[in-house]
Scaffold this motif. Structure first.
Motif, PDB file in Angstrom:
ATOM      1  N   ASP A  90       9.951  22.822 -22.117  1.00  0.00           N
ATOM      2  CA  ASP A  90      10.199  21.464 -20.954  1.00  0.00           C
ATOM      3  C   ASP A  90      10.427  19.650 -21.310  1.00  0.00           C
ATOM      4  OD1 ASP A  90      10.299  21.793 -18.263  1.00  0.00           O
ATOM      5  OD2 ASP A  90       7.801  21.071 -18.475  1.00  0.00           O
ATOM      6  N   GLU A  91      10.082  19.821 -21.962  1.00  0.00           N
ATOM      7  CA  GLU A  91      10.307  18.275 -22.600  1.00  0.00           C
ATOM      8  C   GLU A  91      11.710  17.573 -22.853  1.00  0.00           C
ATOM      9  OE1 GLU A  91       8.147  15.049 -25.601  1.00  0.00           O
ATOM     10  OE2 GLU A  91       8.969  17.015 -26.468  1.00  0.00           O
ATOM     11  N   PHE A  92      11.938  16.631 -22.331  1.00  0.00           N
ATOM     12  CA  PHE A  92      12.501  15.694 -22.070  1.00  0.00           C
ATOM     13  C   PHE A  92      13.578  16.099 -20.104  1.00  0.00           C
ATOM     14  CE2 PHE A  92      12.515  15.279 -26.431  1.00  0.00           C
ATOM     15  CZ  PHE A  92      11.915  13.684 -26.101  1.00  0.00           C
ATOM     16  N   ARG A  93      13.208  17.523 -19.468  1.00  0.00           N
ATOM     17  CA  ARG A  93      13.076  17.725 -18.420  1.00  0.00           C
ATOM     18  C   ARG A  93      13.360  16.600 -17.291  1.00  0.00           C
ATOM     19  NH1 ARG A  93      12.429  21.060 -14.189  1.00  0.00           N
ATOM     20  NH2 ARG A  93      10.004  21.410 -14.918  1.00  0.00           N
ATOM     21  N   LYS A  94      14.457  16.415 -17.177  1.00  0.00           N
ATOM     22  CA  LYS A  94      14.656  15.377 -15.952  1.00  0.00           C
ATOM     23  C   LYS A  94      14.092  16.288 -14.392  1.00  0.00           C
ATOM     24  CE  LYS A  94      17.454  12.302 -13.526  1.00  0.00           C
ATOM     25  NZ  LYS A  94      19.640  11.584 -13.332  1.00  0.00           N
ATOM     26  N   VAL A  95      13.074  15.133 -14.480  1.00  0.00           N
ATOM     27  CA  VAL A  95      11.803  16.109 -12.563  1.00  0.00           C
ATOM     28  C   VAL A  95      12.005  14.421 -11.616  1.00  0.00           C
ATOM     29  CG1 VAL A  95      11.000  17.495 -13.688  1.00  0.00           C
ATOM     30  CG2 VAL A  95       9.841  15.066 -14.142  1.00  0.00           C
ATOM     31  N   ARG A  96      11.877  14.983 -10.304  1.00  0.00           N
ATOM     32  CA  ARG A  96      10.881  14.148  -9.602  1.00  0.00           C
ATOM     33  C   ARG A  96      10.040  14.244  -8.657  1.00  0.00           C
ATOM     34  NH1 ARG A  96      16.098  12.512  -5.804  1.00  0.00           N
ATOM     35  NH2 ARG A  96      16.709  11.352  -7.755  1.00  0.00           N
ATOM     36  N   LEU A  97       8.716  13.700  -8.180  1.00  0.00           N
ATOM     37  CA  LEU A  97       7.389  13.870  -7.786  1.00  0.00           C
ATOM     38  C   LEU A  97       7.098  12.979  -7.006  1.00  0.00           C
ATOM     39  CD1 LEU A  97       4.876  14.087 -10.639  1.00  0.00           C
ATOM     40  CD2 LEU A  97       7.197  13.043 -11.100  1.00  0.00           C
ATOM     41  N   THR A  98       6.212  12.782  -6.681  1.00  0.00           N
ATOM     42  CA  THR A  98       6.277  12.299  -4.810  1.00  0.00           C
ATOM     43  C   THR A  98       4.102  12.509  -4.862  1.00  0.00           C
ATOM     44  OG1 THR A  98       7.433  12.633  -3.912  1.00  0.00           O
ATOM     45  CG2 THR A  98       5.627  11.865  -2.266  1.00  0.00           C
ATOM     46  N   GLY A  99       4.046  11.068  -4.849  1.00  0.00           N
ATOM     47  CA  GLY A  99       2.199  10.896  -4.952  1.00  0.00           C
ATOM     48  C   GLY A  99       1.004   9.463  -4.659  1.00  0.00           C
ATOM     49  N   SER A 100       0.819   9.510  -5.136  1.00  0.00           N
ATOM     50  CA  SER A 100      -0.287   8.511  -5.102  1.00  0.00           C
ATOM     51  C   SER A 100      -1.306   7.688  -6.839  1.00  0.00           C
ATOM     52  CB  SER A 100      -1.124   7.695  -3.500  1.00  0.00           C
ATOM     53  OG  SER A 100      -0.409   8.552  -2.316  1.00  0.00           O
ATOM     54  N   PHE A 101      -0.268   6.437  -6.338  1.00  0.00           N
ATOM     55  CA  PHE A 101      -0.833   6.197  -8.285  1.00  0.00           C
ATOM     56  C   PHE A 101      -2.669   5.301  -7.777  1.00  0.00           C
ATOM     57  CE2 PHE A 101       3.856   4.689  -9.087  1.00  0.00           C
ATOM     58  CZ  PHE A 101       3.573   5.169 -10.655  1.00  0.00           C
ATOM     59  N   LEU A 102      -3.005   6.350  -8.726  1.00  0.00           N
ATOM     60  CA  LEU A 102      -4.616   5.346  -8.954  1.00  0.00           C
ATOM     61  C   LEU A 102      -5.022   4.408  -9.863  1.00  0.00           C
ATOM     62  CD1 LEU A 102      -6.173   9.080  -9.765  1.00  0.00           C
ATOM     63  CD2 LEU A 102      -5.475   8.176  -7.422  1.00  0.00           C
ATOM     64  N   HIS A 103      -4.797   3.363  -8.958  1.00  0.00           N
ATOM     65  CA  HIS A 103      -3.852   2.160 -10.100  1.00  0.00           C
ATOM     66  C   HIS A 103      -5.065   1.092 -10.652  1.00  0.00           C
ATOM     67  CE1 HIS A 103      -0.122   0.964  -9.283  1.00  0.00           C
ATOM     68  NE2 HIS A 103      -0.069   0.943  -7.867  1.00  0.00           N
ATOM     69  N   PRO A 104      -6.352   2.337 -10.504  1.00  0.00           N
ATOM     70  CA  PRO A 104      -7.465   1.543 -11.095  1.00  0.00           C
ATOM     71  C   PRO A 104      -7.577   2.108 -12.090  1.00  0.00           C
ATOM     72  CG  PRO A 104      -8.274   1.735  -8.777  1.00  0.00           C
ATOM     73  CD  PRO A 104      -7.254   2.248  -8.800  1.00  0.00           C
ATOM     74  N   PHE A 105      -7.116   3.602 -12.332  1.00  0.00           N
ATOM     75  CA  PHE A 105      -7.056   4.177 -13.799  1.00  0.00           C
ATOM     76  C   PHE A 105      -5.971   4.079 -14.402  1.00  0.00           C
ATOM     77  CE2 PHE A 105      -9.455   6.909 -10.682  1.00  0.00           C
ATOM     78  CZ  PHE A 105     -10.560   6.604 -11.060  1.00  0.00           C
ATOM     79  N   ASP A 161      -1.887   9.872 -24.375  1.00  0.00           N
ATOM     80  CA  ASP A 161      -1.882  11.237 -24.708  1.00  0.00           C
ATOM     81  C   ASP A 161      -2.716  11.559 -22.833  1.00  0.00           C
ATOM     82  OD1 ASP A 161      -3.532  13.298 -24.409  1.00  0.00           O
ATOM     83  OD2 ASP A 161      -4.841  12.900 -26.883  1.00  0.00           O
ATOM     84  N   PRO A 162      -2.620  12.236 -22.174  1.00  0.00           N
ATOM     85  CA  PRO A 162      -3.118  12.044 -20.505  1.00  0.00           C
ATOM     86  C   PRO A 162      -4.426  13.187 -21.160  1.00  0.00           C
ATOM     87  CG  PRO A 162      -0.954  13.763 -21.067  1.00  0.00           C
ATOM     88  CD  PRO A 162      -0.599  13.023 -22.202  1.00  0.00           C
ATOM     89  N   GLN A 163      -4.155  14.096 -21.738  1.00  0.00           N
ATOM     90  CA  GLN A 163      -6.180  14.848 -21.483  1.00  0.00           C
ATOM     91  C   GLN A 163      -6.831  13.556 -21.791  1.00  0.00           C
ATOM     92  OE1 GLN A 163      -6.358  17.529 -19.437  1.00  0.00           O
ATOM     93  NE2 GLN A 163      -4.369  17.281 -19.411  1.00  0.00           N
ATOM     94  N   ALA A 164      -6.866  12.927 -23.040  1.00  0.00           N
ATOM     95  CA  ALA A 164      -7.925  11.623 -23.059  1.00  0.00           C
ATOM     96  C   ALA A 164      -7.943  10.776 -22.480  1.00  0.00           C
ATOM     97  CB  ALA A 164      -7.752  11.211 -24.957  1.00  0.00           C
ATOM     98  N   ILE A 165      -6.761   9.928 -21.438  1.00  0.00           N
ATOM     99  CA  ILE A 165      -7.404   9.451 -20.669  1.00  0.00           C
ATOM    100  C   ILE A 165      -7.930   9.345 -19.855  1.00  0.00           C
ATOM    101  CG2 ILE A 165      -5.818   7.819 -19.115  1.00  0.00           C
ATOM    102  CD1 ILE A 165      -3.674   7.917 -21.324  1.00  0.00           C
ATOM    103  N   ALA A 166      -7.569  11.198 -19.243  1.00  0.00           N
ATOM    104  CA  ALA A 166      -8.311  12.565 -18.188  1.00  0.00           C
ATOM    105  C   ALA A 166     -10.020  12.014 -18.447  1.00  0.00           C
ATOM    106  CB  ALA A 166      -7.895  13.130 -17.849  1.00  0.00           C
ATOM    107  N   VAL A 167     -10.578  12.364 -19.796  1.00  0.00           N
ATOM    108  CA  VAL A 167     -11.635  12.544 -19.628  1.00  0.00           C
ATOM    109  C   VAL A 167     -12.228  11.215 -19.401  1.00  0.00           C
ATOM    110  CG1 VAL A 167     -12.440  13.035 -22.142  1.00  0.00           C
ATOM    111  CG2 VAL A 167     -11.040  14.420 -21.654  1.00  0.00           C
ATOM    112  N   ALA A 168     -11.803   9.920 -20.220  1.00  0.00           N
ATOM    113  CA  ALA A 168     -12.051   8.692 -20.098  1.00  0.00           C
ATOM    114  C   ALA A 168     -12.235   8.660 -18.621  1.00  0.00           C
ATOM    115  CB  ALA A 168     -11.694   8.125 -21.060  1.00  0.00           C
ATOM    116  N   HIS A 169     -12.009   9.032 -17.197  1.00  0.00           N
ATOM    117  CA  HIS A 169     -12.459   8.510 -16.617  1.00  0.00           C
ATOM    118  C   HIS A 169     -12.651   9.397 -15.161  1.00  0.00           C
ATOM    119  CE1 HIS A 169     -10.738   4.644 -17.244  1.00  0.00           C
ATOM    120  NE2 HIS A 169      -9.112   4.891 -17.460  1.00  0.00           N
ATOM    121  N   ASN A 170     -12.988  11.098 -16.206  1.00  0.00           N
ATOM    122  CA  ASN A 170     -13.653  11.849 -15.040  1.00  0.00           C
ATOM    123  C   ASN A 170     -12.261  12.626 -14.297  1.00  0.00           C
ATOM    124  OD1 ASN A 170     -16.305  11.522 -16.860  1.00  0.00           O
ATOM    125  ND2 ASN A 170     -16.474   9.939 -15.578  1.00  0.00           N
TER     126      ASN A 170
END
Length: 253
Positions: free
Chosen positions: A70-85, A175-184
């Protein structure tokens, strides 16, 4: 007796030459393996990074997600940024400023999708003096946004990667998982998205940082190592012949 002594005198240099030869052949073989890996990576980029963007892998398949598929595949997604994190990850941008690499941070920001799941987005690069969001207030759009970019695997750490300091929001690997763990944060994708070069409000961060043209000099490096190995064989052969032809001490008396 003299011939036997001469032969024994070649044991130590012979063993040293064999060790060096094994190292050189190993380095050459490793470069050939790297060449195959690089060619596969270049093929992946060429097949996936261009054209119309698609959707990300659904959350139900995240547990079995594989970078090689899957890496380097071009994608598009919509959502809201959680800027405090927002997590600034230290790094160097392509190019130079006044002859030195440009130091700064890649801004990794969680994007919450409509279904409640989260995808980490590498929004792009900011120089060191813009690490603090207060110095770029326009850079954090509110509400629903659409992001186009490339799927990326978590950044691999190596023995030289400094340890992250979540308490101070200091990061050294994307590292998305490490950042996720830090912010619960929960329901976080195992990959991240490198945003494209679409301009952000205020000009920062600057996306489109994924290198799509990769150098491939591994064959040249392999030939160099194998060439040195052949040279070593030739030098040792000449050395051994010379040693064996030397008149022995018994012959000189």
């Amino acid at each position: 007796m003299a011939a036997s002594h001469k032969a024994r005198s070649l044991i130590v240099p012979g063993l040293a030459a064999l060790v060096a030869l094994a190292i050189l052949i190993g380095l050459g073989t490793w470069q050939l393996q790297r060449k195959a890996w690089k060619e596969d990576l270049i093929a992946q980029i060429g097949a996936r990074a261009y054209g119309e963007p698609g959707a990300i892998v659904p959350e139900a398949d995240w547990a079995s997600w594989r970078a090689d598929q899957d890496e380097f595949r071009k994608v598009r997604l919509t959502g809201s940024f959680l800027h405090p994190f927002e997590a600034p990850v230290y790094g160097l941008a392509p190019g130079e400023r006044q002859g030195a690499p440009i130091q700064g941070y890649y801004l990794i920001t969680p994007l919450k999708l409509a279904n409640g799941s989260i995808v980490m987005v590498n929004r792009g690069f900011v120089p060191t003096d813009l690490r603090d969001p207060a110095r770029r207030p326009e850079s954090q759009p509110q509400g629903e946004v659409t992001v186009t970019g490339l799927v990326r695997a978590p950044e691999a750490r190596n023995p030289f990667t400094p340890s992250d300091d979540p308490a101070r929001n200091q990061w050294f690997a994307r590292d998305p998982q490490a950042i996720a763990v830090a912010h619960n944060l929960e329901r976080v994708a195992p990959f991240l998205i490198d945003a494209d070069a679409s301009p952000n409000p205020g000009g920062w961060p600057r996306g489109g940082q994924t290198p799509l043209t990769l150098p491939n000099n591994h064959l040249q490096y392999a030939v160099t190592w194998f060439g040195i190995a052949l040279t070593l064989i030739g030098v040792f052969t000449a050395f051994a012949r010379g040693r064996l032809k030397e008149p022995g001490s018994a012959e000189l008396k």
